[in-house]
Motif scaffolding. Structure first.
Motif, PDB file in Angstrom:
ATOM      1  N   GLN A   6     -39.128 -11.384  33.933  1.00 43.30           N
ATOM      2  CA  GLN A   6     -38.876 -11.179  35.349  1.00 43.30           C
ATOM      3  C   GLN A   6     -38.004 -12.330  35.832  1.00 43.30           C
ATOM      4  N   CYS A  23     -36.673  -6.710  36.242  1.00 42.87           N
ATOM      5  CA  CYS A  23     -37.828  -6.809  35.358  1.00 42.87           C
ATOM      6  C   CYS A  23     -37.529  -5.977  34.108  1.00 42.87           C
ATOM      7  N   LEU A  90     -44.275  -9.537  41.945  1.00 42.07           N
ATOM      8  CA  LEU A  90     -44.740  -9.448  40.565  1.00 42.07           C
ATOM      9  C   LEU A  90     -44.400  -8.083  39.988  1.00 42.07           C
ATOM     10  N   CYS A  91     -43.865  -8.104  38.796  1.00 42.71           N
ATOM     11  CA  CYS A  91     -43.632  -6.882  38.045  1.00 42.71           C
ATOM     12  C   CYS A  91     -44.753  -6.753  37.011  1.00 42.71           C
ATOM     13  N   ALA A  92     -45.133  -5.544  36.711  1.00 44.23           N
ATOM     14  CA  ALA A  92     -46.178  -5.320  35.713  1.00 44.23           C
ATOM     15  C   ALA A  92     -45.897  -4.039  34.961  1.00 44.23           C
ATOM     16  N   PHE A 103     -48.645  -8.589  33.496  1.00 40.56           N
ATOM     17  CA  PHE A 103     -47.801  -9.037  34.592  1.00 40.56           C
ATOM     18  C   PHE A 103     -46.707  -9.984  34.113  1.00 40.56           C
ATOM     19  N   SER A 105     -44.107 -13.207  35.277  1.00 43.62           N
ATOM     20  CA  SER A 105     -44.426 -14.523  35.846  1.00 43.62           C
ATOM     21  C   SER A 105     -44.105 -14.614  37.329  1.00 43.62           C
ATOM     22  N   GLY A 106     -43.474 -13.595  37.891  1.00 49.88           N
ATOM     23  CA  GLY A 106     -43.288 -13.546  39.326  1.00 49.88           C
ATOM     24  C   GLY A 106     -41.995 -14.164  39.815  1.00 49.88           C
TER      25      GLY A 106
ATOM     26  N   GLN B  38     -55.026 -15.928  38.291  1.00 47.86           N
ATOM     27  CA  GLN B  38     -53.651 -16.306  38.641  1.00 47.86           C
ATOM     28  C   GLN B  38     -53.615 -17.792  38.970  1.00 47.86           C
ATOM     29  N   GLN B  42     -47.858 -18.493  39.378  1.00 46.92           N
ATOM     30  CA  GLN B  42     -47.756 -17.770  38.114  1.00 46.92           C
ATOM     31  C   GLN B  42     -48.131 -16.305  38.289  1.00 46.92           C
ATOM     32  N   GLY B  43     -47.873 -15.547  37.231  1.00 43.56           N
ATOM     33  CA  GLY B  43     -48.318 -14.160  37.226  1.00 43.56           C
ATOM     34  C   GLY B  43     -49.808 -14.082  36.949  1.00 43.56           C
TER      35      GLY B  43
END
Lengths: 112, 112
Positions: A6, A23, A90-92, A103, A105-106, B38, B42-43
């Protein structure tokens, strides 16, 4: 092994500017993909999810959009950012969904 | 309506003390249950999950959780907290055919 990337990790953008967060997932095929947002002091809000290429479901009406141009790529976009778009994105991904989400790492987005 | 609650917004414990984080859910069907952690900026990382079978599940980092159907709860425990456990903890629930629902999170602070 499966990994999720990400980027960028942090971003500061002026109000009214466009946004593109990317992502990508490696090591799996046909994953379910998700975008979440965490506003300060709040929990996780599901923004979009996708079960396949070009298939996007929106959970919350807003200033954002999502696209899935490839099987393992998920993009979050905006044409004009608002101050309220600030947050941690956040992508997951998951396969099937019941086994849990993995997830990224944002991205910390600050709109100024 | 389906929901996940974490009654404690913020918990502070001393290092070495025991910990229990509460999670309650309201679902018509039997859900799958998860705990995520979390760290700041962080994710989310999966700690443990419950699908079926033994209602006491072991996770990473010395955490465990117990599923109690009669109480609709899935509380997270650790017998001795370490300073590195300071983080935000999310309970999550999913049923077949639906997306994850996350609780609002519990922030854990650890005193030296």
């Amino acid at each position: 092994s499966q990994t999720i990337h990400q980027w960028p990790a942090t971003l500061v953008q002026p109000v009214g500017s466009p946004l593109s967060l990317e992502c990508t997932v490696e090591g799996t095929s046909n994953p379910n993909l998700y975008w979440y947002r965490q506003a300060a002091g709040r929990g996780l809000q599901l923004l979009f999810y996708s079960v396949g290429i070009g298939q996007i479901s929106s959970e919350v009406p807003q200033n954002l959009s999502a696209s899935r141009p490839q099987d393992r790529q998920f993009i979050l976009s905006s044409k004009k950012l608002l101050l309220s778009d600030s947050g941690f994105y956040l992508c997951a991904w998951s396969v099937g969904g019941l086994g849990g989400y993995t997830f990224g790492s944002g991205t910390r987005l600050t709109v100024v | 309506a389906q929901s996940v609650t974490q009654p404690d917004i913020h918990i502070t414990v001393s290092e070495g003390a025991s910990l229990e984080l509460r999670c309650n859910y309201s679902y018509g069907a039997t859900p799958y249950l998860f705990w995520y952690v979390q760290s700041p900026g962080q994710g989310l990382q999966l700690l443990l999950k419950y699908f079926s079978g033994d209602t006491l599940v072991q996770g990473i980092k010395g955490f465990e959780a117990e599923f109690k159907r009669s109480q609709s709860s899935f509380n997270l425990r650790k017998p001795s907290v370490h300073w590195s456990d300071a983080a935000e903890y999310f309970c999550a629930v999913v049923v077949y055919g639906q997306n994850f629902v996350f609780g609002p999170g519990t922030r854990l602070s650890v005193l030296p």
